[in-house]
Scaffold this motif. Structure first.
Motif, mmCIF file in Angstrom:
data_model
loop_
_atom_site.group_PDB
_atom_site.id
_atom_site.type_symbol
_atom_site.label_atom_id
_atom_site.label_comp_id
_atom_site.label_asym_id
_atom_site.label_seq_id
_atom_site.Cartn_x
_atom_site.Cartn_y
_atom_site.Cartn_z
ATOM 1 N N ASN A 23 -69.419 35.650 -40.268
ATOM 2 C CA ASN A 23 -70.820 35.273 -40.074
ATOM 3 C C ASN A 23 -70.960 34.238 -38.966
ATOM 4 O OD1 ASN A 23 -73.698 35.226 -41.028
ATOM 5 N ND2 ASN A 23 -73.182 33.089 -41.452
ATOM 6 N N ASN A 26 -70.588 35.890 -35.608
ATOM 7 C CA ASN A 26 -71.736 36.732 -35.254
ATOM 8 C C ASN A 26 -73.010 35.946 -34.973
ATOM 9 O OD1 ASN A 26 -70.174 39.026 -35.585
ATOM 10 N ND2 ASN A 26 -70.808 39.355 -37.703
ATOM 11 N N SER A 27 -73.097 34.734 -35.517
ATOM 12 C CA SER A 27 -74.384 34.034 -35.442
ATOM 13 C C SER A 27 -74.366 32.703 -34.704
ATOM 14 C CB SER A 27 -74.926 33.802 -36.863
ATOM 15 O OG SER A 27 -74.027 33.001 -37.618
ATOM 16 N N SER A 29 -73.426 30.463 -31.431
ATOM 17 C CA SER A 29 -73.125 30.627 -30.003
ATOM 18 C C SER A 29 -72.178 29.553 -29.485
ATOM 19 C CB SER A 29 -74.422 30.599 -29.192
ATOM 20 O OG SER A 29 -75.138 29.392 -29.413
#
Length: 220
Positions: A23, A26-27, A29
């Motif tokens: 997670n 993917n989320s 930056s």
């Protein structure tokens, strides 16, 4: 290939930690934050085991290469052959001997169990409203039984700590205080998953279960 060394509850915890890392990948930056999560995940996974070989460490905590969804799936899939099958050699006769008072005890179909994903064996006897648990405690099979009272609602299971459909599980303790009368009776209970298979998929820690078993067999 290393011998199986991962217990089901440890694998479930690894899945949870890997899901959190995925997670973050993917989320988030900020790469520094992602790497901090990755390093923390490696430490937590390694901390689940007291003594790891170099090969086992490489298998478990080499998470630098995990980037894509496919990478995370491959990582978890690669661990499955290393899950210990604690109950694979358990026979019906062994289980029946754990519950000598039940001459007509109905045993679940042992051939239908995926043992690598079993922290404990649990099943219900609807006719007697009993729930039976078989647990491997330090290499010794332990059996406890208790009254099974469905609640027909969801709650938090004391074993897996997940919000699922639960029943009240109450077991009479075998322990008696010194000087207790022959009629002394003590029971301990808690809410347990109705479906043992679901519970086994969610359990990440065995301390609470082992404490409950100790309370039934040995006392406080």
């Amino acid at each position: 290939m290393s011998q199986p060394f991962i217990r089901n509850h440890q694998y479930n915890e690894i899945k949870k930690l890997i899901g959190q890392l995925q997670n973050a990948c993917n989320s988030v930056s900020n790469l520094k934050v992602v790497e901090a999560v990755r390093n923390d995940t490696e430490v937590k996974i390694g901390g689940l085991f007291s003594d790891l070989t170099d090969l086992q460490k490489q298998l478990l905590v080499n998470l630098k290469q995990l980037q894509t969804t496919a990478d995370f799936q491959r990582y978890l899939h690669a661990l499955e052959p290393y899950l210990a099958e604690a109950y694979a050699d358990v026979t019906e006769n062994q289980i029946k001997k754990l519950f000598p008072k039940h001459k007509k005890l109905k045993i679940p179909d042992l051939t239908g169990i995926t043992y690598r994903f079993a922290t404990y064996l649990g099943w219900t006897d609807i006719a007697t409203n009993k729930l039976f648990i078989v647990y491997d405690l330090n290499g010794k099979l332990i059996g406890i039984e208790g009254k099974y009272t469905p609640t027909n609602k969801k709650g938090v299971c004391f074993v897996c700590n997940r919000h699922t459909e639960v029943a009240l599980y109450t077991a009479v303790t075998k322990w008696k205080p010194e000087g207790a009368s022959p009629d002394y009776y003590r029971a301990i209970g808690n809410y347990l998953c109705v479906n043992s298979e679901v519970c086994n998929k969610n359990i990440t820690d065995v301390d609470v279960l082992e404490k409950f078993i100790h309370g039934v067999l040995v006392g406080p």
